[in-house]
Design an enzyme around this catalytic site. Structure first.
Site, PDB file in Angstrom:
ATOM      1  N   TYR A  51      13.010  -8.305 -21.350  1.00  0.00           N
ATOM      2  CA  TYR A  51      12.242  -7.158 -21.851  1.00  0.00           C
ATOM      3  C   TYR A  51      10.913  -7.608 -22.441  1.00  0.00           C
ATOM      4  O   TYR A  51       9.838  -7.123 -22.059  1.00  0.00           O
ATOM      5  CB  TYR A  51      13.043  -6.394 -22.903  1.00  0.00           C
ATOM      6  CG  TYR A  51      12.187  -5.507 -23.768  1.00  0.00           C
ATOM      7  CD1 TYR A  51      11.421  -4.481 -23.206  1.00  0.00           C
ATOM      8  CD2 TYR A  51      12.110  -5.693 -25.149  1.00  0.00           C
ATOM      9  CE1 TYR A  51      10.607  -3.671 -23.988  1.00  0.00           C
ATOM     10  CE2 TYR A  51      11.312  -4.884 -25.943  1.00  0.00           C
ATOM     11  CZ  TYR A  51      10.561  -3.882 -25.363  1.00  0.00           C
ATOM     12  OH  TYR A  51       9.763  -3.089 -26.135  1.00  0.00           O
ATOM     13  N   ALA A 109       5.209   4.583 -21.537  1.00  0.00           N
ATOM     14  CA  ALA A 109       6.337   4.541 -20.601  1.00  0.00           C
ATOM     15  C   ALA A 109       6.797   3.098 -20.399  1.00  0.00           C
ATOM     16  O   ALA A 109       6.021   2.239 -19.990  1.00  0.00           O
ATOM     17  CB  ALA A 109       5.941   5.162 -19.267  1.00  0.00           C
ATOM     18  N   LYS A 116       9.228  10.007 -16.138  1.00  0.00           N
ATOM     19  CA  LYS A 116      10.119   9.913 -14.990  1.00  0.00           C
ATOM     20  C   LYS A 116      11.492  10.506 -15.271  1.00  0.00           C
ATOM     21  O   LYS A 116      12.263  10.804 -14.366  1.00  0.00           O
ATOM     22  CB  LYS A 116      10.261   8.440 -14.576  1.00  0.00           C
ATOM     23  CG  LYS A 116      11.019   8.197 -13.287  1.00  0.00           C
ATOM     24  CD  LYS A 116      11.072   6.700 -12.982  1.00  0.00           C
ATOM     25  CE  LYS A 116      11.885   6.424 -11.728  1.00  0.00           C
ATOM     26  NZ  LYS A 116      11.959   4.956 -11.446  1.00  0.00           N
ATOM     27  N   LEU A 117      11.817  10.659 -16.575  1.00  0.00           N
ATOM     28  CA  LEU A 117      13.114  11.187 -17.026  1.00  0.00           C
ATOM     29  C   LEU A 117      14.271  10.321 -16.525  1.00  0.00           C
ATOM     30  O   LEU A 117      15.192  10.788 -15.861  1.00  0.00           O
ATOM     31  CB  LEU A 117      13.302  12.647 -16.602  1.00  0.00           C
ATOM     32  CG  LEU A 117      12.309  13.652 -17.200  1.00  0.00           C
ATOM     33  CD1 LEU A 117      12.611  15.064 -16.707  1.00  0.00           C
ATOM     34  CD2 LEU A 117      12.314  13.598 -18.723  1.00  0.00           C
ATOM     35  N   GLU A 137      10.737   0.563 -19.991  1.00  0.00           N
ATOM     36  CA  GLU A 137      12.128   0.231 -20.285  1.00  0.00           C
ATOM     37  C   GLU A 137      12.112  -0.645 -21.524  1.00  0.00           C
ATOM     38  O   GLU A 137      11.310  -1.573 -21.631  1.00  0.00           O
ATOM     39  CB  GLU A 137      12.762  -0.518 -19.117  1.00  0.00           C
ATOM     40  CG  GLU A 137      12.883   0.299 -17.846  1.00  0.00           C
ATOM     41  CD  GLU A 137      14.005   1.320 -17.905  1.00  0.00           C
ATOM     42  OE1 GLU A 137      14.852   1.222 -18.812  1.00  0.00           O
ATOM     43  OE2 GLU A 137      14.029   2.226 -17.059  1.00  0.00           O
ATOM     44  N   ASP A 152       6.369   9.432 -11.920  1.00  0.00           N
ATOM     45  CA  ASP A 152       6.642   8.015 -12.133  1.00  0.00           C
ATOM     46  C   ASP A 152       5.319   7.271 -12.200  1.00  0.00           C
ATOM     47  O   ASP A 152       4.471   7.403 -11.305  1.00  0.00           O
ATOM     48  CB  ASP A 152       7.494   7.510 -10.958  1.00  0.00           C
ATOM     49  CG  ASP A 152       7.929   6.060 -11.104  1.00  0.00           C
ATOM     50  OD1 ASP A 152       7.458   5.368 -12.025  1.00  0.00           O
ATOM     51  OD2 ASP A 152       8.751   5.620 -10.272  1.00  0.00           O
ATOM     52  N   ILE A 153       5.118   6.453 -13.228  1.00  0.00           N
ATOM     53  CA  ILE A 153       3.866   5.707 -13.349  1.00  0.00           C
ATOM     54  C   ILE A 153       3.686   4.715 -12.199  1.00  0.00           C
ATOM     55  O   ILE A 153       2.565   4.264 -11.948  1.00  0.00           O
ATOM     56  CB  ILE A 153       3.761   4.978 -14.699  1.00  0.00           C
ATOM     57  CG1 ILE A 153       4.924   3.993 -14.895  1.00  0.00           C
ATOM     58  CG2 ILE A 153       3.664   5.968 -15.844  1.00  0.00           C
ATOM     59  CD1 ILE A 153       4.726   3.060 -16.085  1.00  0.00           C
ATOM     60  N   TYR A 207      25.868  -7.943 -34.088  1.00  0.00           N
ATOM     61  CA  TYR A 207      25.772  -9.238 -33.414  1.00  0.00           C
ATOM     62  C   TYR A 207      25.827 -10.393 -34.414  1.00  0.00           C
ATOM     63  O   TYR A 207      25.193 -10.349 -35.483  1.00  0.00           O
ATOM     64  CB  TYR A 207      24.461  -9.343 -32.644  1.00  0.00           C
ATOM     65  CG  TYR A 207      24.449  -8.671 -31.303  1.00  0.00           C
ATOM     66  CD1 TYR A 207      25.431  -8.947 -30.356  1.00  0.00           C
ATOM     67  CD2 TYR A 207      23.431  -7.787 -30.957  1.00  0.00           C
ATOM     68  CE1 TYR A 207      25.408  -8.354 -29.106  1.00  0.00           C
ATOM     69  CE2 TYR A 207      23.392  -7.187 -29.696  1.00  0.00           C
ATOM     70  CZ  TYR A 207      24.393  -7.476 -28.788  1.00  0.00           C
ATOM     71  OH  TYR A 207      24.362  -6.889 -27.547  1.00  0.00           O
ATOM     72  N   LYS A 217       6.939  -6.936 -21.220  1.00  0.00           N
ATOM     73  CA  LYS A 217       5.911  -6.320 -22.052  1.00  0.00           C
ATOM     74  C   LYS A 217       4.729  -7.272 -22.261  1.00  0.00           C
ATOM     75  O   LYS A 217       3.568  -6.839 -22.271  1.00  0.00           O
ATOM     76  CB  LYS A 217       6.492  -5.888 -23.397  1.00  0.00           C
ATOM     77  CG  LYS A 217       7.436  -4.698 -23.320  1.00  0.00           C
ATOM     78  CD  LYS A 217       6.761  -3.439 -22.793  1.00  0.00           C
ATOM     79  CE  LYS A 217       5.751  -2.872 -23.771  1.00  0.00           C
ATOM     80  NZ  LYS A 217       5.171  -1.583 -23.274  1.00  0.00           N
ATOM     81  N   PRO A 250      22.533 -13.530 -25.753  1.00  0.00           N
ATOM     82  CA  PRO A 250      21.673 -14.664 -25.401  1.00  0.00           C
ATOM     83  C   PRO A 250      20.226 -14.433 -25.859  1.00  0.00           C
ATOM     84  O   PRO A 250      19.702 -13.327 -25.788  1.00  0.00           O
ATOM     85  CB  PRO A 250      21.749 -14.700 -23.867  1.00  0.00           C
ATOM     86  CG  PRO A 250      22.994 -13.957 -23.512  1.00  0.00           C
ATOM     87  CD  PRO A 250      23.147 -12.910 -24.573  1.00  0.00           C
ATOM     88  N   THR A 279       4.950  -4.133 -28.123  1.00  0.00           N
ATOM     89  CA  THR A 279       5.968  -4.489 -29.109  1.00  0.00           C
ATOM     90  C   THR A 279       5.664  -5.828 -29.765  1.00  0.00           C
ATOM     91  O   THR A 279       4.999  -6.696 -29.171  1.00  0.00           O
ATOM     92  CB  THR A 279       7.345  -4.569 -28.421  1.00  0.00           C
ATOM     93  OG1 THR A 279       8.321  -5.105 -29.310  1.00  0.00           O
ATOM     94  CG2 THR A 279       7.300  -5.465 -27.187  1.00  0.00           C
ATOM     95  N   ASP A 280       6.196  -6.029 -30.964  1.00  0.00           N
ATOM     96  CA  ASP A 280       6.069  -7.335 -31.619  1.00  0.00           C
ATOM     97  C   ASP A 280       6.912  -8.405 -30.936  1.00  0.00           C
ATOM     98  O   ASP A 280       6.707  -9.606 -31.148  1.00  0.00           O
ATOM     99  CB  ASP A 280       6.423  -7.246 -33.106  1.00  0.00           C
ATOM    100  CG  ASP A 280       7.841  -6.768 -33.383  1.00  0.00           C
ATOM    101  OD1 ASP A 280       8.586  -6.469 -32.429  1.00  0.00           O
ATOM    102  OD2 ASP A 280       8.213  -6.672 -34.570  1.00  0.00           O
ATOM    103  N   GLU A 281       7.840  -7.992 -30.079  1.00  0.00           N
ATOM    104  CA  GLU A 281       8.731  -8.972 -29.445  1.00  0.00           C
ATOM    105  C   GLU A 281       7.998  -9.907 -28.494  1.00  0.00           C
ATOM    106  O   GLU A 281       8.521 -10.973 -28.134  1.00  0.00           O
ATOM    107  CB  GLU A 281       9.868  -8.249 -28.724  1.00  0.00           C
ATOM    108  CG  GLU A 281      10.769  -7.500 -29.681  1.00  0.00           C
ATOM    109  CD  GLU A 281      12.004  -6.933 -29.013  1.00  0.00           C
ATOM    110  OE1 GLU A 281      12.670  -7.674 -28.264  1.00  0.00           O
ATOM    111  OE2 GLU A 281      12.296  -5.752 -29.234  1.00  0.00           O
TER     112      GLU A 281
END
Length: 353
Positions: free
Chosen positions: A160, A82, A34-35, A84, A59-60, A217, A164, A293, A134-136
């Site tokens: 985020y 793709a 999507k750039l 965020e 765009d997906i 942080y 995911k 946070p 992601t591992d998050e």
């Protein structure tokens, strides 16, 4: 040549995947991006004229457009990157993450499922949808024990990671309910060349080069496992081509470091390469700021499954990888300078995820 659709191929990890797959010489790579602010076609200059590479600005979330591309390009496998991905931005604007990471994945799954049902025989049998995560999604670990495995429960802490996690669940549901042949992977923190300058490693490198403050942080005690992006690209190829349908693979570098240790290593390496004008120690530029946070204490990946089943292991230690990364940023100001000056304010805090 197997025809691979890579979504988000103008991003940091996506562009590394595109460059790697084209260089392998066994794939035709179709990049859909999507750039948005972090998508950068300059990261693909090495392959932009290759006959084994095609780009679509799309765009997906546009399900009809994605279906058209799948059919027109005769796609055999999808690698879905793709997304965020910046935690701080997800705290500021969570709706964008819901739209791209959840709705976008849902729309892409719909398009892929319809396309897969149209395939016949061997083509249908060979098709794969590889979802990159992601591992998050696994949440927070104590400082002194535990690692994430493929069986770890999901416990996301940020908008985020929640987005995911939701996308991971949708991918699994499309496999269990509709039979779509999927594989999944969850990676630790990536770093390396072409890394967008708002993330921790490039932010610290570039601020340190320019003698600016180095924001960290809290006390910098948060621990992450660090994975060189080219090692990740190799792993993703293996998962896409050889991973067991319905399975997930954790991909990590076996390189846990505190955020402060990462920043101090960059300072020391740059002091040896590019001393500050007038002398001085770059560690003196470190600026401890209020923590964000929901900041998870520690992520740690057990990559045993991909090592044992697919024969992958990280080639770069953190020390060799960070040296290559620093040297790349020193040598490639043409790439990062326009981002610092036009797209991105260098004083934004860098996310270590």
């Amino acid at each position: 040549m197997k025809r691979i659709l890579v979504t988000g191929g103008a991003g940091f990890i996506g562009s590394a995947v595109c460059r790697h797959l084209v260089a392998e010489g066994r794939y035709h790579v179709v990049n859909v991006d999507k750039l948005t602010y972090s998508g950068n076609l300059e990261s693909l200059k090495d392959i932009e004229n290759s006959p084994a590479y095609t780009f679509h600005h799309a765009d997906i979330c546009d399900e009809r457009r994605m279906a058209e591309i799948l059919r027109a390009e005769r796609i055999e496998r999808i690698m879905h990157l793709a997304a965020e991905s910046h935690v701080d931005r997800s705290i500021d604007s969570p709706a964008v993450f819901l739209e791209t990471n959840v709705v976008g994945t849902f729309r892409l799954l719909n398009a892929a499922h319809a396309y897969w049902r149209e395939l016949d025989g061997a083509a249908r049998q060979d098709f794969r949808f590889h979802h990159v995560s992601t591992d998050e999604v696994f949440g927070d670990l104590p400082f002194d024990e535990g690692v994430f495995t493929e069986e770890s429960p999901y416990a996301p802490s940020s908008p985020y990671s929640a987005s995911k996690a939701a996308s991971d669940h949708f991918v699994r549901a499309w496999h269990e309910t509709f039979g779509l042949p999927v594989v999944l992977s969850n990676c630790s923190n990536n770093y390396g060349p072409y890394h967008f300058p708002e993330k921790l490693v490039p932010l610290i490198i570039l601020n340190a080069l320019e003698g600016k403050r180095l924001p960290v942080y809290g006390a910098g005690a948060n621990v992450r496992d660090w994975l060189f992006v080219d090692d990740h690209a190799r792993a993703l190829e293996l998962v896409m081509m050889k991973g067991e349908v319905g399975s997930s693979y954790n991909i990590g570098g076996r390189a846990e470091r505190t955020n402060l240790a990462v920043v101090e290593t960059i300072c020391d390496r740059l002091d040896a390469r590019r001393p500050l004008q007038g002398g001085g120690d770059r560690r003196a530029l470190i600026d401890f700021v209020a923590d964000r946070p929901g900041h998870d204490r520690r992520y740690a990946i057990d990559p045993g499954r991909i090592e044992q089943e697919l024969g992958w292991s990280a080639s770069e230690s953190f020390e060799t990888g960070i040296d290559k990364t620093i040297d790349w940023f020193i040598a490639n100001e043409w790439w990062w300078r326009p981002l610092r000056e036009k797209k991105y304010a260098g004083d934004r805090l860098g996310s270590a995820s």
